[in-house]
Motif scaffolding. Structure first.
Motif, PDB file in Angstrom:
ATOM      1  N   LEU A  77       0.897  -1.213  -0.037  1.00 16.69           N
ATOM      2  CA  LEU A  77       0.322  -0.074  -0.236  1.00 16.69           C
ATOM      3  C   LEU A  77       0.967   1.299  -0.064  1.00 16.69           C
ATOM      4  O   LEU A  77       2.076   1.371   0.449  1.00 16.69           O
ATOM      5  N   TYR A  78       0.414   2.284  -0.513  1.00 12.26           N
ATOM      6  CA  TYR A  78       1.108   3.663  -0.856  1.00 12.26           C
ATOM      7  C   TYR A  78       1.696   4.270   0.448  1.00 12.26           C
ATOM      8  O   TYR A  78       2.526   5.311   0.714  1.00 12.26           O
ATOM      9  N   PHE A 365      -4.876  -8.123  16.775  1.00 15.77           N
ATOM     10  CA  PHE A 365      -6.174  -7.946  16.433  1.00 15.77           C
ATOM     11  C   PHE A 365      -6.041  -6.407  15.842  1.00 15.77           C
ATOM     12  O   PHE A 365      -5.635  -5.537  16.153  1.00 15.77           O
ATOM     13  N   TYR A 366      -6.969  -6.142  14.472  1.00 20.72           N
ATOM     14  CA  TYR A 366      -7.049  -4.874  13.870  1.00 20.72           C
ATOM     15  C   TYR A 366      -8.319  -4.416  14.579  1.00 20.72           C
ATOM     16  O   TYR A 366      -8.618  -3.141  14.915  1.00 20.72           O
ATOM     17  N   LYS A 383      -2.474  -6.871   5.349  1.00 21.37           N
ATOM     18  CA  LYS A 383      -2.109  -6.164   4.525  1.00 21.37           C
ATOM     19  C   LYS A 383      -1.920  -4.533   4.756  1.00 21.37           C
ATOM     20  O   LYS A 383      -0.939  -3.669   4.187  1.00 21.37           O
ATOM     21  N   CYS A 384      -3.162  -3.989   5.504  1.00 19.85           N
ATOM     22  CA  CYS A 384      -2.991  -2.621   5.882  1.00 19.85           C
ATOM     23  C   CYS A 384      -2.609  -2.852   7.483  1.00 19.85           C
ATOM     24  O   CYS A 384      -3.325  -3.090   8.336  1.00 19.85           O
ATOM     25  N   PRO A 389       2.646  -2.436  14.316  1.00 18.02           N
ATOM     26  CA  PRO A 389       3.762  -1.381  14.928  1.00 18.02           C
ATOM     27  C   PRO A 389       3.410  -0.189  15.813  1.00 18.02           C
ATOM     28  O   PRO A 389       3.922   0.450  16.746  1.00 18.02           O
ATOM     29  N   ASN A 390       1.941  -0.056  15.836  1.00 21.46           N
ATOM     30  CA  ASN A 390       1.635   1.053  16.416  1.00 21.46           C
ATOM     31  C   ASN A 390       1.219   0.694  18.048  1.00 21.46           C
ATOM     32  O   ASN A 390       1.848   1.194  18.897  1.00 21.46           O
TER      33      ASN A 390
END
Length: 631
Positions: A77-78, A365-366, A383-384, A389-390
């Motif tokens: 992703l960008y 978990f997202y 993928k996102c 890392p946050n």
């Protein structure tokens, strides 16, 4: 710029409109059984495993590609650069907390890859290279250029403070100068579609003393509400910031913006900013926040919903949003010294954030539902991948959230066994905490000033506490205690003085505002700062979604050292409803009774769910059923 030994989460040392000042991470040494093992896990497992993934997914390749070291197309992703920057920031905070030569070496190698990709004019974003170079700054709403720049700046600041090495901060300053010359000085209006750079620029100003970075942060915030990025509530572009009174839009964007506004307020003292922040905080905490401190209820747009729109199974409650909640409340606490912000920070930290990482530190978990049928599981990566890392950078920086100082004395926000060294008006003071918090509410604090000194100790009395007690040298203090406030104890402190804080932790059944339709006739279990849930693996004899908890249920808390790395469970008596209706979706109700049977149940802390075999889980338990209705 002062570096090495002064690593702060947010440095308000010289902020004129902040009440509290930070204590360096290096000064705080946690020695407890809750946070210390997690910090070690982040350093020894999470950060190394994440580096392997950012390599295998092409995120580091993108930097080598941009610098001409490797050939091929851009991968992912960008905004993937931001994941690398957050990883560096996590590593920096970890290095501040304790020396690790292997991690230091790995971080330096990563930084060299980053700075080698920087253009001569200071621009640095690996997506906008080669054929994409002509697209730079053409779509601030969607393409995250300023968001990535903000994460680079934050990583560079943390690494410089932790190590004293200047290569990355030099690169970050060059990029910030480029952005300032492009927009503010270049008379080019703009504001980021994803806020982040606002708080990063304020922190860069705090580090360097260069006011241009503060002015650039203000420039971006002042450009909101002008329709420059479409004017939608989703991007918080529908009104100027100072006119906001309801928290809306993409949850992470919204709360990151609030962090930036809070940082800006602490430097310039614009009361309209603070007034808006108070309105937004009340909107969130009183009508749009989950009991776990999670925020952002909608999958659509990862956004806040309407007031009281807090579904459980379909809760989005992104891990990054809970992290943002911690970050914002930390800043509000620094501004005001008010315990209500520490209460929300603690709630989100122990529940909404910690659920986002597995107990082995390698899955995430997202999305964080409050009820599930057993299909929602943590993943190694996404993928996102903003969340992994946050959460690493937040947990690595945890020692920086425990203490603050002011002109009056020392403030204790969070409790954990360990030691800290603090300078109070020129006097070195050592504090030692003994406690099993959050499992137990007894806290003993030894105060050791190098010389007898008069100052205040501000102890946070959590909002959840009931009948707290405080003693100094075994004598009860002659002051009223109020939950949800800071207790100020001012005296001439001598070496070896002992403060005892007693915070009883009864098991409580929490009810919800009836406007939250899903939680009518339901309760959630809370003990101390922890929210609990019932998970199928602990309750094999009935479906946990059918559990009915009487208000007079007898429950007890018990320490289970071998369960989930050690947790306090809640066990008790309740009922299980046998209310299947013969496979029908609907039926005509002919009786007000519900068939029930007596059962024993076990509840675990919400943060620990989904670490064992899959099965149903729920936080909100059916209730308000009187025992005499059972058969």
């Amino acid at each position: 710029m002062k570096a090495r030994g002064n690593t702060f989460v947010v440095d308000t040392t010289n902020s004129p409109y902040a009440k509290l000042r930070p204590v360096p991470i290096e000064n705080v040494h946690l020695e407890d059984s809750f946070w210390a093992p997690r910090i070690s896990m982040i350093r020894e497992k999470t950060i190394p495993s994440q580096h392997e993934i950012i390599e295998e997914t092409g995120r580091l390749f993108n930097f080598r590609r941009a610098s001409g070291k490797e050939r091929g197309g851009f991968r992912g992703l960008y905004f993937n650069d931001s994941d690398v920057y957050k990883w560096v920031e996590a590593a920096a905070f970890s290095l501040a907390a304790g020396r690790n030569d292997d991690l230091h070496r790995l971080t330096r190698q990563t930084i060299l890859e980053i700075i080698s990709a920087q253009d001569d004019d200071g621009y640095l974003n690996t997506y906008f290279t080669f054929d994409n170079k002509k697209k730079r700054w053409t779509n601030l709403r969607d393409m995250h250029e300023l968001y990535c720049a903000g994460h680079l700046i934050q990583a560079a600041i943390a690494y410089y403070r932790a190590t004293g090495e200047h290569e990355l901060i030099d690169a970050a300053c060059r990029f910030a100068d480029h952005i300032d010359e492009t927009f503010r000085l270049g008379k080019r209006d703009g504001t980021p579609g994803h806020p982040e750079i606002e708080m990063a620029l304020v922190e860069l100003y705090r580090l360097t003393g260069k006011r241009r970075y503060l002015e650039l942060s203000k420039f971006f915030l002042d450009n909101r509400g002008k329709g420059l990025i479409g004017g939608s509530p989703y991007h918080i572009d529908h009104k100027p910031f100072r006119e906001l009174d309801e928290i809306v839009g993409h949850a992470v964007r919204s709360v990151y913006l609030n962090c930036g506004a809070a940082d800006l307020y602490m430097e310039i003292g614009d009361e309209r900013l603070l007034e808006a922040l108070f309105h937004l905080w009340r909107s969130m905490t009183e009508r749009k926040m989950y009991i776990t401190g999670g925020i952002g209820s909608r999958y659509v747009g990862e956004s806040f919903g309407e007031d009281y729109e807090l579904p459980n199974v379909t809760a989005y409650a992104e891990t990054c949003a809970a992290i943002a909640n911690v970050m914002w409340n930390w800043r509000m606490l620094l501004i005001t010294g008010e315990a209500r912000f520490a209460d929300v920070m603690e709630l989100a930290l122990y529940n909404g954030v910690l659920a986002g990482i597995s107990i082995d530190g390698e899955e995430y978990f997202y999305v964080n539902p409050l009820a599930d049928r057993g299909t929602h599981r943590r993943q190694r990566w996404f993928k996102c991948a903003c969340c992994p890392p946050n959460i690493a950078r937040l947990l690595a920086s945890i020692p920086g959230y425990f203490y603050s100082i002011s002109s009056e004395g020392i403030w204790l926000h969070l409790y954990a066994q360990g030691k800290v060294s603090i300078d109070v008006n020129g006097v070195s003071v050592k504090l030692t905490q003994w406690t099993r918090y959050p499992w137990d509410g007894d806290v003993k604090i030894m105060v050791q000033p190098e010389t007898e000194s008069s100052f205040s100790m501000f102890l946070r009395i959590p909002g959840w506490s009931r009948k707290p007690k405080v003693l100094v040298n075994d004598q009860p203090i002659d002051q009223p205690l109020s939950a949800g406030s800071y207790l100020e104890i001012r005296r001439l402190w001598k070496h070896g003085d002992i403060i005892q804080l007693v915070l009883p932790m009864p098991i409580e059944q929490i009810v919800c505002n009836p406007r939250v339709m899903e939680n009518q006739d339901r309760v959630a279990l809370k003990r101390g700062p922890l929210i609990y849930c019932v998970e199928q693996v602990d309750n094999p004899d009935f479906d946990v979604w059918n559990l009915i908890l009487p208000l007079d249920s007898k429950m007890e808390a018990k320490w289970e050292p071998s369960l989930l790395n050690g947790v306090v469970i809640i066990s008790g008596e309740a009922y299980a409803a046998d209310d299947e209706i013969d496979g029908q979706l609907y039926r005509v109700e002919t009786s007000s009774s519900v068939k029930m049977r007596r059962v024993k149940f076990t509840a675990i802390p919400y943060f620990a769910w989904a670490n064992r075999e899959p099965g149903p889980m729920t936080v909100w338990i059916r209730s308000l059923m009187l025992p005499h209705q059972a058969t």
